[in-house]
Design a protein around this motif. Structure first.
Motif, PDB file in Angstrom:
ATOM      1  N   GLY A 100       0.814  -1.213   0.000  1.00  0.00           N
ATOM      2  CA  GLY A 100       0.000   0.000   0.000  1.00  0.00           C
ATOM      3  C   GLY A 100       0.841   1.253   0.000  1.00  0.00           C
ATOM      4  N   GLU A 101       1.945   1.217   0.731  1.00  0.00           N
ATOM      5  CA  GLU A 101       2.854   2.378   0.760  1.00  0.00           C
ATOM      6  C   GLU A 101       3.422   2.650  -0.618  1.00  0.00           C
ATOM      7  N   HIS A 102       3.781   1.598  -1.363  1.00  0.00           N
ATOM      8  CA  HIS A 102       4.292   1.781  -2.720  1.00  0.00           C
ATOM      9  C   HIS A 102       3.273   2.510  -3.589  1.00  0.00           C
ATOM     10  N   ILE A 103       2.024   2.064  -3.517  1.00  0.00           N
ATOM     11  CA  ILE A 103       0.989   2.671  -4.359  1.00  0.00           C
ATOM     12  C   ILE A 103       0.786   4.136  -3.995  1.00  0.00           C
ATOM     13  N   VAL A 104       0.686   4.444  -2.704  1.00  0.00           N
ATOM     14  CA  VAL A 104       0.486   5.833  -2.272  1.00  0.00           C
ATOM     15  C   VAL A 104       1.661   6.706  -2.694  1.00  0.00           C
ATOM     16  N   SER A 105       2.881   6.228  -2.463  1.00  0.00           N
ATOM     17  CA  SER A 105       4.066   6.994  -2.861  1.00  0.00           C
ATOM     18  C   SER A 105       4.091   7.203  -4.368  1.00  0.00           C
ATOM     19  N   GLY A 106       3.668   6.179  -5.124  1.00  0.00           N
ATOM     20  CA  GLY A 106       3.637   6.297  -6.578  1.00  0.00           C
ATOM     21  C   GLY A 106       2.614   7.308  -7.059  1.00  0.00           C
ATOM     22  N   VAL A 107       1.442   7.325  -6.430  1.00  0.00           N
ATOM     23  CA  VAL A 107       0.395   8.279  -6.793  1.00  0.00           C
ATOM     24  C   VAL A 107       0.882   9.708  -6.593  1.00  0.00           C
ATOM     25  N   ILE A 108       1.514   9.964  -5.456  1.00  0.00           N
ATOM     26  CA  ILE A 108       2.001  11.319  -5.157  1.00  0.00           C
ATOM     27  C   ILE A 108       3.191  11.678  -6.044  1.00  0.00           C
ATOM     28  N   HIS A 109       4.064  10.699  -6.300  1.00  0.00           N
ATOM     29  CA  HIS A 109       5.226  10.943  -7.169  1.00  0.00           C
ATOM     30  C   HIS A 109       4.782  11.287  -8.583  1.00  0.00           C
ATOM     31  N   ARG A 110       3.740  10.614  -9.048  1.00  0.00           N
ATOM     32  CA  ARG A 110       3.263  10.858 -10.408  1.00  0.00           C
ATOM     33  C   ARG A 110       2.750  12.295 -10.570  1.00  0.00           C
ATOM     34  N   LYS A 111       2.149  12.864  -9.521  1.00  0.00           N
ATOM     35  CA  LYS A 111       1.621  14.219  -9.619  1.00  0.00           C
ATOM     36  C   LYS A 111       2.674  15.273  -9.328  1.00  0.00           C
ATOM     37  N   TYR A 112       3.478  15.065  -8.281  1.00  0.00           N
ATOM     38  CA  TYR A 112       4.397  16.106  -7.836  1.00  0.00           C
ATOM     39  C   TYR A 112       5.876  15.796  -8.080  1.00  0.00           C
ATOM     40  N   GLY A 113       6.199  14.536  -8.325  1.00  0.00           N
ATOM     41  CA  GLY A 113       7.600  14.170  -8.480  1.00  0.00           C
ATOM     42  C   GLY A 113       8.338  14.034  -7.164  1.00  0.00           C
ATOM     43  N   TYR A 114       7.614  14.051  -6.064  1.00  0.00           N
ATOM     44  CA  TYR A 114       8.251  13.938  -4.745  1.00  0.00           C
ATOM     45  C   TYR A 114       8.786  12.522  -4.531  1.00  0.00           C
TER      46      TYR A 114
END
Length: 388
Positions: A100-114
């Motif tokens: 679940g952490e991977h998916i959440v981090s990926g969602v945020i990375h896709r929008k902001y690049g964080y």
């Protein structure tokens, strides 16, 4: 070197292995190496596995000097074949939350690049640290997108690339990785270099719940839960809300409005009580005008009320005004004032004698003492006789 079964089969719950080495570790624990293991060692934010190994309890699993070490509660004979069995409920919980952490981090990375710069799976919650900020209002949208990836129930791809092949693969990573790279991909959601264990399909995560976000070291820290933990958290909130709805005679979806109304009524009541209290203190102060030193013992009340009464009396009595609020066996709050006076030495002796603590300005002090009413009266009498 130990063969790591979990690298190719994260669902292996039991296995047989040969004990290669067993050394004393810390107090009453031993470090055991096996020829193969399904126990995952602590790493990448994921705790080490627990379970049993032969007749020994596996308390933790760690990586030392490039090999897997099992921390057990009793020694195991070297050369013996033992059966290992994971605490599967705990392991699967960690797999759900890690995935679940991977998916959440990926969602945020896709929008902001964080980038995810910190990840910790504790006993109760999971925290994720990101190197950038976003408005808290976006948390609900990120949660929705993450759960949509769960509901898609896509197979999770785990592929190991050699160093050259990895250069042509797009994936998240905190740092450049030499040698082979193990990439975990949730189709349409995230690809990330990772050595941990994960579910086979995204649907097995069950549920992702983002609990909070707060600023942290130039970025943000997310608190989240997945799977069983998320369900238990939501059920707990539901139980609390049900209890509140019963107490307030409000429908479950109307408890916030009921609490808001109750808060307003409480505020109005407190305002009226404060006015009545101020009027009562002023009346009592008028009665004590010119009385000189005054000591009042009051039932338990808030420190602010103790202060207000002492101030009111101090301004009228023409001497030292001391108010003690509490009860024997519970201790007393105090507020003591003397207009244009200096109570520093008096307060120091009071705290020393009556096991108290407190202080303030030279002419006005507040604190508390662990003493009886009789002890307080004896102290004041002694101090007054010394002054005379």
């Amino acid at each position: 070197m130990t063969l790591r079964i979990y690298d190719t089969d994260a669902y292996c719950k039991a296995f047989s292995a040969t004990v290669l080495d067993c050394q004393p570790d810390k107090k009453n624990t031993w470090a055991v190496r096996l020829d193969q293991t399904a126990f995952y060692p602590e790493g990448g934010g994921q705790p080490g596995d627990q379970g049993v190994l032969g007749d020994a309890a596996v308390l933790d699993t760690r990586e030392r000097h490039g090999d897997v070490v099992h921390i057990v509660d009793r020694p195991l004979p070297v050369g013996e074949t033992v059966t290992g069995e994971l605490n599967w409920r705990r392991r699967f919980d960690l797999m759900q939350n890690h995935s679940g952490e991977h998916i959440v981090s990926g969602v945020i990375h896709r929008k902001y690049g964080y980038n995810n710069v910190g990840f910790h799976m504790g006993h109760d919650t999971v925290t994720v640290d990101l190197d950038g900020e976003f408005p808290a209002q976006e948390l609900a949208q990120f949660e929705l997108e993450a759960n949509q990836a769960v509901w898609a129930d896509q197979p999770v791809d785990i592929t190991v690339y050699d160093h050259e092949a990895a250069k042509n693969v797009e994936y998240r990573s905190k740092k450049d990785l030499p040698g082979d790279v193990r990439v975990v991909t949730f189709p349409g959601a995230d690809s990330c270099a990772c050595c941990g264990t994960h579910v086979a399909r995204s649907g097995e995560i069950g549920l992702i719940k983002l609990i909070s976000v707060q600023k942290f070291k130039g970025g943000v820290r997310l608190e989240m839960l997945c799977g069983r933990r998320a369900l238990e958290y939501i059920n707990g909130i539901g139980s609390q809300n049900h209890a509140i709805s019963v107490e307030l005679s409000a429908k479950p979806m109307q408890t916030a409005a009921a609490v808001h109304k109750l808060k307003e009524e409480h505020g109005q009541t407190v305002y009226r009580l404060n006015q009545m209290e101020a009027e009562d203190f002023a009346r009592r102060a008028r009665i004590l005008a010119g009385a000189g030193d005054v000591t009042l013992f009051e039932p338990p009340m808030g420190a602010d009320s103790v202060r207000k009464l002492a101030v009111a009396v101090m301004e009228r009595c023409g001497g030292r005004a001391a108010v003690f609020s509490g009860a024997d066996g519970q201790g007393y709050k105090y507020a003591i004032g003397l207009e244009d006076g200096d109570l520093r030495a008096f307060t120091k002796e009071l705290n020393r004698t009556l096991n108290g603590r407190g202080g303030g300005k030279p002419f006005f002090v507040q604190g508390s003492v662990s003493a009886s009413k009789k002890d307080i009266e004896l102290f004041l009498k002694k101090m007054d006789s010394t002054k005379e």
